[in-house]
Design a protein around this motif. Structure first.
Motif, PDB file in Angstrom:
ATOM      1  N   LEU A  45       0.783  -1.383   0.083  1.00 54.12           N
ATOM      2  CA  LEU A  45       0.096  -0.043   0.074  1.00 54.12           C
ATOM      3  C   LEU A  45       0.967   1.348   0.317  1.00 54.12           C
ATOM      4  CD1 LEU A  45      -2.914   1.013   0.142  1.00 54.12           C
ATOM      5  CD2 LEU A  45      -2.869   0.952   2.615  1.00 54.12           C
ATOM      6  N   GLU A  60       0.522   4.365  -2.664  1.00 54.92           N
ATOM      7  CA  GLU A  60       0.139   5.617  -2.750  1.00 54.92           C
ATOM      8  C   GLU A  60       1.001   6.512  -3.267  1.00 54.92           C
ATOM      9  OE1 GLU A  60      -1.248   6.069   1.956  1.00 54.92           O
ATOM     10  OE2 GLU A  60       0.804   5.277   2.274  1.00 54.92           O
ATOM     11  N   TRP A  93      -3.347  -4.325   0.329  1.00 53.02           N
ATOM     12  CA  TRP A  93      -3.505  -3.232   0.657  1.00 53.02           C
ATOM     13  C   TRP A  93      -4.677  -3.167   1.518  1.00 53.02           C
ATOM     14  CZ3 TRP A  93      -4.645  -0.530  -4.564  1.00 53.02           C
ATOM     15  CH2 TRP A  93      -3.020   0.180  -5.133  1.00 53.02           C
ATOM     16  N   SER A  94      -5.793  -4.135   1.775  1.00 51.95           N
ATOM     17  CA  SER A  94      -6.551  -3.699   2.830  1.00 51.95           C
ATOM     18  C   SER A  94      -5.904  -4.554   3.863  1.00 51.95           C
ATOM     19  CB  SER A  94      -8.048  -5.251   2.476  1.00 51.95           C
ATOM     20  OG  SER A  94      -7.584  -6.488   2.373  1.00 51.95           O
ATOM     21  N   TRP A  96      -4.721  -0.845   5.248  1.00 54.94           N
ATOM     22  CA  TRP A  96      -5.280   0.277   5.723  1.00 54.94           C
ATOM     23  C   TRP A  96      -6.044  -0.090   6.781  1.00 54.94           C
ATOM     24  CZ3 TRP A  96      -5.790   3.214   1.411  1.00 54.94           C
ATOM     25  CH2 TRP A  96      -7.002   4.183   1.446  1.00 54.94           C
ATOM     26  N   ARG A 132      -4.374   1.903   9.698  1.00 55.42           N
ATOM     27  CA  ARG A 132      -3.870   2.968   9.492  1.00 55.42           C
ATOM     28  C   ARG A 132      -5.442   3.751  10.216  1.00 55.42           C
ATOM     29  NH1 ARG A 132      -0.833   4.499   4.549  1.00 55.42           N
ATOM     30  NH2 ARG A 132       0.606   2.935   3.943  1.00 55.42           N
ATOM     31  N   HIS A 192      -6.732   8.174   6.060  1.00 57.18           N
ATOM     32  CA  HIS A 192      -5.747   8.305   5.166  1.00 57.18           C
ATOM     33  C   HIS A 192      -6.455   9.414   4.201  1.00 57.18           C
ATOM     34  CE1 HIS A 192      -6.482   3.981   5.894  1.00 57.18           C
ATOM     35  NE2 HIS A 192      -7.690   3.989   6.674  1.00 57.18           N
ATOM     36  N   LEU A 211      -6.660   9.844   0.260  1.00 56.81           N
ATOM     37  CA  LEU A 211      -8.401   8.922  -0.155  1.00 56.81           C
ATOM     38  C   LEU A 211      -9.021   8.950  -1.135  1.00 56.81           C
ATOM     39  CD1 LEU A 211     -10.363   6.425   0.906  1.00 56.81           C
ATOM     40  CD2 LEU A 211     -12.010   8.615   1.854  1.00 56.81           C
ATOM     41  N   PHE A 254      -7.515   6.909  -3.994  1.00 50.86           N
ATOM     42  CA  PHE A 254      -8.543   5.345  -3.909  1.00 50.86           C
ATOM     43  C   PHE A 254      -9.449   5.418  -4.485  1.00 50.86           C
ATOM     44  CE2 PHE A 254      -4.211   5.423  -2.392  1.00 50.86           C
ATOM     45  CZ  PHE A 254      -3.470   3.717  -2.619  1.00 50.86           C
ATOM     46  N   PRO A 299     -11.977   1.054  -0.639  1.00 54.14           N
ATOM     47  CA  PRO A 299     -10.643   1.819   1.024  1.00 54.14           C
ATOM     48  C   PRO A 299     -11.770   3.470   1.485  1.00 54.14           C
ATOM     49  CG  PRO A 299     -10.082   2.498  -0.766  1.00 54.14           C
ATOM     50  CD  PRO A 299     -10.996   1.622  -1.523  1.00 54.14           C
ATOM     51  N   LEU A 316     -12.840  -0.572   6.224  1.00 48.44           N
ATOM     52  CA  LEU A 316     -13.169  -0.772   4.233  1.00 48.44           C
ATOM     53  C   LEU A 316     -14.919  -1.245   4.100  1.00 48.44           C
ATOM     54  CD1 LEU A 316     -10.201  -3.516   4.337  1.00 48.44           C
ATOM     55  CD2 LEU A 316     -10.707  -1.552   3.296  1.00 48.44           C
TER      56      LEU A 316
END
Length: 656
Positions: A493, A497, A519-520, A523, A526, A529, A532, A535, A630, A635
């Motif tokens: 991830l 970014e 990624w999931s 995510w 964190r 974000h 965002l 994404f 995301p 999520l």
């Protein structure tokens, strides 16, 4: 004129003379005497004679007499009795046509008879006596399908119909028949009565027929009524023949008691208690091999906490399970594994490749059934030497390719991958999966890991534009439209970014961005974000969804929250594994790899807290991963239609 009339009269006389003399030569026919109508005394005498024949069970004489009496002007009560006895006497003497007619006339005289089961039973007997079995079945089905009929009538018709099926050894219709009756029963009391009747009926089915019947019941439907009764009875018989199957039978019966659609489970509880008193209560041992210190200690202890929660849930339902845990980080890891209780046939873990290679090299996998918590298992043969209890890379690329091609109707896809082992391998797998599903990979570009300053050039090359060429706010530069609508980026991830803003720099915000499970996982770690916007059109797979409505997920969350913890994937992994291992423990102890694979392939009715796993006939696992978008809060599960509408709006806004 007078002469002509006289001649005509003479001719008529001449014609009549032979007839007259002929009539005189033949004896005249005598008409039978007309019987005078019976007097009141005669009717009373017939009634007395008919009753005497009826009481003596002389049904032939009874039928003859009542057949005369129903035509006489009897009182209503007498006529009603006459039709009744005529119908029954006709049945007894096998005059089924007359019986059917008498039954109908009897009901015309007394319409309330149609609410009484015995009258309908007589109708069925009359039809069967005429070899009209199909009409008899249709007649019973008609009664069943009349919601206005009393339940006693409908249930009796159902039981009678089941008897006809069983007489000709046709057991397949029993399942929908009993299911419909159970659903139509007006209250719990009548459902309980029906359950007891079905138990007795099923116990009369021959062994071979019952076995064949149970084999076609889908595992996901085994706890529904009446399937649970068939499965229960089949297991009850089998354990009498093979007492060694008791642990597996015990587990299946426990599950049926807990999940079965019973109005009154007491007959089954009593049956189960009797078997348990005879065979005893089996114990289940499950092993875990996890890192309990070092960098992955937190992960290992999460799996342990999930497994303990699963064990507690099983024990609350009367299912004792013992856990034995080995530290995969210990220098002497192989020793505790080798000395682990032989009953601990099923082992979960490890989660590290080096620990697995040591176990596989020491030939420990030949003694127990290992279900590894890894995406791949090196040189070990999946489905023979070990089994996977974890999502593999194929599961990730399948979920993403399916979303793009089948749910989003995207035809062209691209791959932007780092030049490392992970990126290249996953990129190749994604390309093969897209081609297998009928799609096209119309763009492909690699980049050097760590060289962020060169990544803009890689994105420009993928998009087919010159490096540093972009459309400014006041410019009318027309940038080429790429031949793809989605891009797969098999990287972590943090690198994504850095990469995604480059697409916006080159005025291409309209692509569906596909990322791996990394990624999931990242995510969720964190809290906020800030990037965002890059994404908003991203999709990423994952095995844990906190809002999953399944009972197992809700139960796990409730237990974890009660102890002040928030569940995650690793806790769900341990929770699911311990319950799964308890279910397959007996099969794993007694089965060859081929038989275990067949058992796993039929494993369909498990309540998963994480994304469900399944196995094919070769023992190869597949996890049906969730797909997420995301958000600033975490999520969200993807709604393909909503995502498609969102993508269309972005394309309209940035059309060129």
């Amino acid at each position: 004129m007078v002469y002509q009339l006289a001649l005509r009269e003479i001719l008529i006389l001449l014609l009549l003379i032979p007839v007259f003399f002929a009539g005189g030569c033949v004896e005249k026919k005598r008409l039978p005497p007309i019987s005078p109508p019976p007097t009141e005394e005669t009717v009373q005498g017939l009634l007395l004679q008919a009753d005497t024949a009826w009481q003596a069970r002389d049904y032939q004489r009874s039928r003859q007499l009542y057949d005369i009496l129903v035509s006489e002007p009897l009182a209503h009560r007498q006529l009603n009795l006459a039709w009744e006895r005529l119908a029954i006497s006709s049945l007894q003497t096998q005059d089924y046509v007359r019986a059917q007619d008498a039954l109908i006339r009897w009901a015309l005289l007394d319409p309330k008879l149609r609410l009484e089961w015995f009258w309908h039973e007589y109708r069925v007997l009359a039809l069967l006596g005429q070899d009209k079995e199909g009409q008899a079945e249709d007649y019973l089905l008609q009664i069943l399908r009349q919601p206005e009929s009393p339940w006693s009538l409908r249930s009796s018709a159902g039981v009678r119909l089941s008897e006809m099926y069983r007489q000709r050894r046709d057991y397949d219709p029993l399942r929908p028949l009993f299911a419909d009756l159970h659903a139509a029963a007006p209250d719990a009391k009548t459902r309980a009565e029906l359950e007891r009747v079905v138990i007795q009926i099923v116990r009369e089915i021959p062994d071979a027929s019952l076995q064949q019947f149970v084999e076609v019941i889908p595992p996901t439907d085994s706890a529904t009524f009446p399937n649970a009764v068939f499965v229960w009875e089949q297991r009850r018989r089998e354990v009498q023949k093979r007492p060694g199957d008791w642990p597996e039978t015990w587990a299946i019966m426990q599950r049926l008691l807990q999940q079965g659609e019973w109005a009154d489970p007491r007959p089954f509880v009593e049956d189960f208690d009797e078997l348990q008193e005879h065979f005893g209560t089996p114990g289940i041992c499950v092993g875990l091999v996890l890192p309990l210190d070092g960098p992955l200690a937190e992960t290992g202890w999460k799996v342990v906490r999930g497994a303990e929660a699963g064990r507690d849930a099983l024990e609350k339902n009367g299912y004792p399970v013992r856990l034995e845990i080995a530290n995969s980080r210990a220098a002497d890891m192989l020793e505790p594994l080798a000395t682990m209780d032989p009953e601990c046939r099923v082992i979960g873990g490890p989660i590290q490749r080096d620990a697995w290679d040591r176990m596989h090299g020491a030939n420990l996998t030949s003694q127990r059934r290992f279900f590894t918590f890894m995406p791949t298992m090196g040189e070990a043969e999946e489905g023979r030497q070990a089994w996977r209890f974890f999502a593999g890379p194929q599961d990730q690329v399948h979920a993403l390719a399916d979303l793009a091609l089948r749910q989003m109707d995207i035809s062209g896809l691209a791959v932007l991958f780092p030049q490392d082992r992970f990126g290249e391998h996953l990129g190749e797998m994604f390309t093969r999966e897209v081609l297998r599903m009928g799609g096209q990979v119309t763009g492909q570009q690699s980049y050097q890991p760590g060289r962020h300053e060169e990544w803009g050039d890689a994105v420009a090359s993928l998009l087919g534009v010159q490096a540093q060429q972009r459309r400014g706010r006041q410019e009318r530069t027309v940038l080429p439209r790429p031949p793809f609508q989605a891009v797969f980026i098999p990287d972590n991830l943090s690198d994504a970014e850095v990469l995604l803003p480059q697409f916006f720099y080159y005025d291409e915000p309209r692509l569906l961005i596909l990322g791996p499970e990394l990624w999931s996982q990242a995510w969720l770690q964190r809290p906020r974000h800030t990037e965002l916007q890059y994404f908003r059109l991203a999709a990423m797979p994952g095995a844990w969804w906190p809002d999953n409505p399944t009972p197992a997920t809700r139960s796990l969350i409730e237990v974890m929250h009660a102890s002040g913890q928030a569940p995650d994937f690793w806790i769900a992994l341990g929770y699911d594994f311990i319950r799964f291992a308890a279910r397959i423990s007996q099969a794993a102890q007694t089965s060859s790899p081929d038989r275990l694979n067949a058992h796993l392939a039929s494993f369909k009715d498990f309540d998963w807290s994480m994304a469900p796993l399944s196995w094919n006939d070769h023992g190869h696992a597949r996890q049906d991963l969730f797909l997420f978008q995301p958000t600033s809060q975490g999520l969200n599960l993807i709604d393909p239609m909503a995502l498609r509408n969102q993508l269309d709006r972005v394309r309209e806004r940035f059309a060129r």
